[in-house]
Design a protein around this motif. Structure first.
Motif, PDB file in Angstrom:
ATOM      1  N   ARG A 148      29.249  40.216  41.897  1.00  0.00           N
ATOM      2  CA  ARG A 148      30.267  38.851  43.393  1.00  0.00           C
ATOM      3  C   ARG A 148      29.719  38.144  43.231  1.00  0.00           C
ATOM      4  O   ARG A 148      30.068  36.815  43.498  1.00  0.00           O
ATOM      5  CB  ARG A 148      29.690  39.580  44.345  1.00  0.00           C
ATOM      6  CG  ARG A 148      30.810  40.846  44.566  1.00  0.00           C
ATOM      7  CD  ARG A 148      30.604  41.290  46.093  1.00  0.00           C
ATOM      8  NE  ARG A 148      31.018  42.830  46.473  1.00  0.00           N
ATOM      9  CZ  ARG A 148      31.676  43.410  46.927  1.00  0.00           C
ATOM     10  NH1 ARG A 148      32.782  42.353  47.212  1.00  0.00           N
ATOM     11  NH2 ARG A 148      32.305  44.292  47.369  1.00  0.00           N
ATOM     12  N   LEU A 149      28.296  37.810  42.825  1.00  0.00           N
ATOM     13  CA  LEU A 149      27.849  36.739  42.583  1.00  0.00           C
ATOM     14  C   LEU A 149      27.305  36.017  41.681  1.00  0.00           C
ATOM     15  O   LEU A 149      28.119  34.669  41.928  1.00  0.00           O
ATOM     16  CB  LEU A 149      25.768  36.904  43.161  1.00  0.00           C
ATOM     17  CG  LEU A 149      25.099  38.019  43.030  1.00  0.00           C
ATOM     18  CD1 LEU A 149      23.517  38.453  42.228  1.00  0.00           C
ATOM     19  CD2 LEU A 149      24.861  37.158  45.042  1.00  0.00           C
ATOM     20  N   ALA A 150      28.033  36.480  40.736  1.00  0.00           N
ATOM     21  CA  ALA A 150      28.896  35.313  39.425  1.00  0.00           C
ATOM     22  C   ALA A 150      30.791  35.189  40.496  1.00  0.00           C
ATOM     23  O   ALA A 150      30.974  34.510  38.620  1.00  0.00           O
ATOM     24  CB  ALA A 150      28.660  36.508  38.248  1.00  0.00           C
ATOM     25  N   ASP A 151      31.244  35.475  41.084  1.00  0.00           N
ATOM     26  CA  ASP A 151      32.193  35.019  41.459  1.00  0.00           C
ATOM     27  C   ASP A 151      33.495  35.719  40.142  1.00  0.00           C
ATOM     28  O   ASP A 151      34.432  35.340  40.096  1.00  0.00           O
ATOM     29  CB  ASP A 151      33.036  33.840  41.912  1.00  0.00           C
ATOM     30  CG  ASP A 151      33.731  33.265  42.575  1.00  0.00           C
ATOM     31  OD1 ASP A 151      34.410  34.722  42.787  1.00  0.00           O
ATOM     32  OD2 ASP A 151      34.785  32.197  42.717  1.00  0.00           O
ATOM     33  N   VAL A 152      33.315  37.010  39.704  1.00  0.00           N
ATOM     34  CA  VAL A 152      34.245  37.064  38.943  1.00  0.00           C
ATOM     35  C   VAL A 152      34.107  39.005  39.067  1.00  0.00           C
ATOM     36  O   VAL A 152      34.383  39.624  38.613  1.00  0.00           O
ATOM     37  CB  VAL A 152      33.269  37.260  37.330  1.00  0.00           C
ATOM     38  CG1 VAL A 152      34.056  36.892  36.990  1.00  0.00           C
ATOM     39  CG2 VAL A 152      31.818  38.206  37.408  1.00  0.00           C
ATOM     40  N   TYR A 153      33.803  39.295  40.627  1.00  0.00           N
ATOM     41  CA  TYR A 153      33.924  40.671  41.206  1.00  0.00           C
ATOM     42  C   TYR A 153      35.379  41.143  39.965  1.00  0.00           C
ATOM     43  O   TYR A 153      35.083  42.803  39.967  1.00  0.00           O
ATOM     44  CB  TYR A 153      33.689  40.230  42.347  1.00  0.00           C
ATOM     45  CG  TYR A 153      33.787  41.649  43.352  1.00  0.00           C
ATOM     46  CD1 TYR A 153      32.754  42.715  42.713  1.00  0.00           C
ATOM     47  CD2 TYR A 153      35.045  42.733  43.418  1.00  0.00           C
ATOM     48  CE1 TYR A 153      32.964  44.106  43.458  1.00  0.00           C
ATOM     49  CE2 TYR A 153      35.422  43.794  44.497  1.00  0.00           C
ATOM     50  CZ  TYR A 153      34.361  44.392  43.944  1.00  0.00           C
ATOM     51  OH  TYR A 153      34.327  45.549  44.323  1.00  0.00           O
ATOM     52  N   ASP A 154      36.401  41.310  41.061  1.00  0.00           N
ATOM     53  CA  ASP A 154      37.490  41.769  40.299  1.00  0.00           C
ATOM     54  C   ASP A 154      37.736  42.168  38.848  1.00  0.00           C
ATOM     55  O   ASP A 154      37.876  43.435  39.047  1.00  0.00           O
ATOM     56  CB  ASP A 154      38.868  40.641  41.200  1.00  0.00           C
ATOM     57  CG  ASP A 154      38.488  40.299  42.342  1.00  0.00           C
ATOM     58  OD1 ASP A 154      38.901  41.093  43.460  1.00  0.00           O
ATOM     59  OD2 ASP A 154      39.605  39.394  42.636  1.00  0.00           O
ATOM     60  N   ASP A 155      37.481  41.593  38.093  1.00  0.00           N
ATOM     61  CA  ASP A 155      37.272  41.352  36.814  1.00  0.00           C
ATOM     62  C   ASP A 155      36.042  42.548  36.351  1.00  0.00           C
ATOM     63  O   ASP A 155      37.123  43.354  35.231  1.00  0.00           O
ATOM     64  CB  ASP A 155      37.206  40.237  36.295  1.00  0.00           C
ATOM     65  CG  ASP A 155      37.732  38.829  35.491  1.00  0.00           C
ATOM     66  OD1 ASP A 155      39.339  39.505  36.453  1.00  0.00           O
ATOM     67  OD2 ASP A 155      37.713  38.277  35.963  1.00  0.00           O
ATOM     68  N   VAL A 156      35.317  42.918  37.378  1.00  0.00           N
ATOM     69  CA  VAL A 156      33.957  43.146  36.682  1.00  0.00           C
ATOM     70  C   VAL A 156      34.559  44.901  37.343  1.00  0.00           C
ATOM     71  O   VAL A 156      34.816  45.581  36.656  1.00  0.00           O
ATOM     72  CB  VAL A 156      32.566  42.829  36.705  1.00  0.00           C
ATOM     73  CG1 VAL A 156      31.770  44.028  36.677  1.00  0.00           C
ATOM     74  CG2 VAL A 156      32.688  42.013  36.144  1.00  0.00           C
ATOM     75  N   ALA A 157      34.496  44.974  38.645  1.00  0.00           N
ATOM     76  CA  ALA A 157      34.976  46.243  39.145  1.00  0.00           C
ATOM     77  C   ALA A 157      36.951  46.954  38.902  1.00  0.00           C
ATOM     78  O   ALA A 157      35.985  48.112  38.659  1.00  0.00           O
ATOM     79  CB  ALA A 157      35.816  45.719  40.523  1.00  0.00           C
ATOM     80  N   ALA A 158      37.086  46.419  37.685  1.00  0.00           N
ATOM     81  CA  ALA A 158      38.416  46.763  37.785  1.00  0.00           C
ATOM     82  C   ALA A 158      38.124  47.279  36.405  1.00  0.00           C
ATOM     83  O   ALA A 158      38.914  48.992  36.515  1.00  0.00           O
ATOM     84  CB  ALA A 158      39.807  45.961  37.380  1.00  0.00           C
ATOM     85  N   VAL A 159      36.842  46.849  35.150  1.00  0.00           N
ATOM     86  CA  VAL A 159      36.299  47.266  34.018  1.00  0.00           C
ATOM     87  C   VAL A 159      35.540  48.715  34.490  1.00  0.00           C
ATOM     88  O   VAL A 159      35.250  49.514  33.796  1.00  0.00           O
ATOM     89  CB  VAL A 159      35.648  46.177  33.409  1.00  0.00           C
ATOM     90  CG1 VAL A 159      35.216  47.138  32.030  1.00  0.00           C
ATOM     91  CG2 VAL A 159      36.940  45.719  32.924  1.00  0.00           C
ATOM     92  N   THR A 160      34.981  48.484  35.565  1.00  0.00           N
ATOM     93  CA  THR A 160      34.132  49.955  35.802  1.00  0.00           C
ATOM     94  C   THR A 160      34.824  50.346  36.807  1.00  0.00           C
ATOM     95  O   THR A 160      34.571  52.422  35.959  1.00  0.00           O
ATOM     96  CB  THR A 160      33.264  49.204  37.005  1.00  0.00           C
ATOM     97  OG1 THR A 160      31.724  47.618  37.274  1.00  0.00           O
ATOM     98  CG2 THR A 160      32.111  50.547  37.892  1.00  0.00           C
ATOM     99  N   ALA A 161      35.847  50.485  37.356  1.00  0.00           N
ATOM    100  CA  ALA A 161      36.523  51.813  37.771  1.00  0.00           C
ATOM    101  C   ALA A 161      36.991  53.023  37.123  1.00  0.00           C
ATOM    102  O   ALA A 161      37.112  54.246  36.468  1.00  0.00           O
ATOM    103  CB  ALA A 161      37.699  50.990  38.862  1.00  0.00           C
ATOM    104  N   GLN A 162      37.333  52.129  35.385  1.00  0.00           N
ATOM    105  CA  GLN A 162      37.628  52.395  34.370  1.00  0.00           C
ATOM    106  C   GLN A 162      37.231  53.102  33.269  1.00  0.00           C
ATOM    107  O   GLN A 162      37.750  54.642  33.099  1.00  0.00           O
ATOM    108  CB  GLN A 162      38.896  51.401  33.505  1.00  0.00           C
ATOM    109  CG  GLN A 162      40.072  50.507  33.766  1.00  0.00           C
ATOM    110  CD  GLN A 162      40.607  50.062  33.519  1.00  0.00           C
ATOM    111  OE1 GLN A 162      40.074  48.813  32.680  1.00  0.00           O
ATOM    112  NE2 GLN A 162      41.918  50.051  32.704  1.00  0.00           N
ATOM    113  N   ALA A 163      36.086  52.490  33.524  1.00  0.00           N
ATOM    114  CA  ALA A 163      35.038  53.108  32.706  1.00  0.00           C
ATOM    115  C   ALA A 163      34.019  54.148  33.426  1.00  0.00           C
ATOM    116  O   ALA A 163      34.175  55.559  33.011  1.00  0.00           O
ATOM    117  CB  ALA A 163      33.417  52.465  32.444  1.00  0.00           C
TER     118      ALA A 163
END
Length: 339
Positions: A148-163
């Motif tokens: 969220r701090l890097a303004d890339v939340y959507d990209d990272v959260a999607a990968v987290t959910a898959q992992a």
């Protein structure tokens, strides 16, 4: 020996009608007090908790278990701490446990939680609790919040959910996500670290286990600064997590050292168990994601915490809602723990 007719009992709270920690045989809708103390290393213990049980609820549970082959049931009501509602343990000596998903589906309709255990740990003996951190000891995924701090939340959260669902290799997904965090200032990491929301009941569970001389640890696919802060908040003995690389007080986007993936979590459990000289029965691992399954399988008891369906299905048992102090129900059943 005293007995109680369930058919004639109108109390909404059956625990008020019986003696806590005493075992009863169930015969013809009667509870008949017995000197029986079931052996912990035989049979299956079905533990129901999370509400005040009426006679009608209990009879419904007995019928459910009987329909699935659990016969000659005996029952005990117990209360590990004053802040928990009494739980009911129904013991059968002749069955393998049912699928946790089946137990979850039935008990959710009834308004309580139901788990089954074989050879459970004894809180009154030395033991180990090894837990995941993100979405287990705390309610968030730290890497997502950094994103969220890097303004890339959507990209990272999607990968987290898959992992976490087991759809991606963990190490590959970790490196992929951390690379997107390059440039984050260490001050923002420290601010996030100081505002970690603990999972409800985790502090009380740790206090309960510490009072019984258990060893408490985290094995996390998250990051050292957050794990060390959680350690200070809830009194853990040790933590194992991933190391973020910084340069000029900013994240480089790299992770250094040994990656704490599924295999490493299982190794950590085995190493601590051997170091402490514990019987495997006295080891408990809990987590929510697919990368916790190997650790949970290595432990004497693997507990899915608000877990994904795949995790609930493969775990020994699950806490699906409410306080993590409820793990105490799984460790304090009045059984004969001698071999």
């Amino acid at each position: 020996m005293s007995q109680l007719s369930l058919a004639a009992t109108s109390s909404a709270n059956l625990a008020e009608e019986i003696i806590l920690n005493c075992w009863y045989e169930i015969k013809n809708n009667h509870l008949i007090q017995t000197n029986l103390l079931p052996k912990a290393n035989h049979g299956v213990a079905s533990v129901a908790f999370g509400c005040d049980f009426s006679a009608a609820k209990l009879l419904n549970l007995v019928e459910f278990l009987s329909q699935h082959g659990f016969s000659n049931l005996s029952i005990c009501c117990y209360q590990p701490t004053e802040t928990l509602l009494p739980a009911w343990c129904l013991y059968s000596d002749s069955q393998k446990p049912l699928s946790p998903l089946l137990l979850q589906a039935f008990s959710a309709e009834q308004g309580y939680q139901l788990v089954q255990l074989t050879n459970p740990a004894n809180v009154n003996e030395a033991g180990l609790l090894l837990m995941d951190m993100d979405s287990t000891a705390i309610t968030i995924e730290c890497i997502d919040e950094i994103a969220r701090l890097a303004d890339v939340y959507d990209d990272v959260a999607a990968v987290t959910a898959q992992a976490m669902a087991g759809q991606l290799d963990f190490t590959q997904s970790l490196n992929q996500r951390v690379a997107k965090l390059a440039g984050i200032d260490v001050a923002l990491i420290n601010e996030l670290k100081l505002n970690l929301p603990l999972m409800p009941g985790i502090t009380e569970l740790c206090q309960y286990l510490k009072a019984h001389n258990w060893h408490l640890a985290i094995a996390s696919g998250g990051f050292v600064p957050f794990a060390e802060h959680v350690q200070s908040l809830i009194g853990l003995d040790e933590v194992h997590a991933n190391t973020l690389e910084f340069k000029d007080n900013r994240l480089t986007g790299n992770v250094t050292g040994t990656i704490v993936d599924a295999e490493q979590k299982a190794r950590v459990l085995e190493q601590i168990q051997q170091r402490l000289g514990l019987d495997n029965r006295q080891t408990v691992a809990m987590g929510d994601g697919a990368n916790d399954l190997k650790m949970m399988a290595k432990a004497g008891l693997g507990v899915a915490v608000h877990g994904k369906p795949k995790v609930v299905e493969q775990a020994d048992t699950a806490i699906n809602e409410g306080s993590l102090l409820q793990v105490a129900y799984l460790l304090a059943i009045p059984l004969d723990y001698t071999l």
